[in-house]
Design a protein around this motif. Structure first.
Motif, PDB file in Angstrom:
ATOM      1  N   VAL A 170       1.377  -1.324  -0.414  1.00 11.93           N
ATOM      2  CA  VAL A 170      -0.306  -0.077  -0.276  1.00 11.93           C
ATOM      3  C   VAL A 170       1.151   1.190  -0.052  1.00 11.93           C
ATOM      4  O   VAL A 170       1.546   1.725   0.933  1.00 11.93           O
ATOM      5  CB  VAL A 170      -0.644  -0.195   1.474  1.00 11.93           C
ATOM      6  CG1 VAL A 170      -1.562   1.121   1.638  1.00 11.93           C
ATOM      7  CG2 VAL A 170      -1.667  -1.288   0.957  1.00 11.93           C
TER       8      VAL A 170
ATOM      9  N   HIS B 114      -3.717   5.383   0.924  1.00 12.30           N
ATOM     10  CA  HIS B 114      -4.696   5.016   1.916  1.00 12.30           C
ATOM     11  C   HIS B 114      -5.209   6.537   2.391  1.00 12.30           C
ATOM     12  O   HIS B 114      -4.654   7.061   2.605  1.00 12.30           O
ATOM     13  CB  HIS B 114      -4.670   3.562   2.461  1.00 12.30           C
ATOM     14  CG  HIS B 114      -3.923   4.138   4.176  1.00 12.30           C
ATOM     15  ND1 HIS B 114      -4.670   5.067   5.475  1.00 12.30           N
ATOM     16  CD2 HIS B 114      -2.462   4.642   4.589  1.00 12.30           C
ATOM     17  CE1 HIS B 114      -4.051   5.723   6.517  1.00 12.30           C
ATOM     18  NE2 HIS B 114      -2.629   5.050   5.752  1.00 12.30           N
TER      19      HIS B 114
ATOM     20  N   GLN C 231      -7.366   1.825  -0.993  1.00 12.38           N
ATOM     21  CA  GLN C 231      -6.022   1.843  -1.041  1.00 12.38           C
ATOM     22  C   GLN C 231      -5.534   1.421  -1.984  1.00 12.38           C
ATOM     23  O   GLN C 231      -6.297   1.637  -2.973  1.00 12.38           O
ATOM     24  CB  GLN C 231      -5.120   0.305  -0.420  1.00 12.38           C
ATOM     25  CG  GLN C 231      -6.197   0.451   0.918  1.00 12.38           C
ATOM     26  CD  GLN C 231      -5.163  -0.879   2.379  1.00 12.38           C
ATOM     27  OE1 GLN C 231      -5.160  -1.876   1.214  1.00 12.38           O
ATOM     28  NE2 GLN C 231      -5.150  -0.595   2.956  1.00 12.38           N
TER      29      GLN C 231
END
Length: 72
Positions: free
Chosen positions: A25, A28, A33
């Protein structure tokens, strides 16, 4: 073009991170995400659009975007 006093290039560090951990990721926001691979694809798309508009390496570009996961 790197600034003479700059010891690293942000885009090079980002590309290295995206290569090492493409599924990790990167952004976010709320429950949404974006992975490093997707973010890298978005940046390459923006770079291609700027190139088509006649901007090349070393050109200065200002971007004004609302802070949102959709704008990265």
């Amino acid at each position: 073009m790197a600034h003479p006093e700059c010891s690293f290039l942000l885009h090079a560090d980002f590309d290295a991170q995206a290569s090492r951990t493409p599924g990790a990721v990167a952004l976010h926001e709320g429950g949404r995400q974006v992975s490093y691979a997707e973010l890298q694809a978005r940046t390459l798309h923006l770079a291609a659009a700027l190139h088509r508009a006649g901007l090349g390496r070393g050109a200065s570009v200002g971007l004004h975007l609302e802070r949102s996961i959709d704008n990265y």
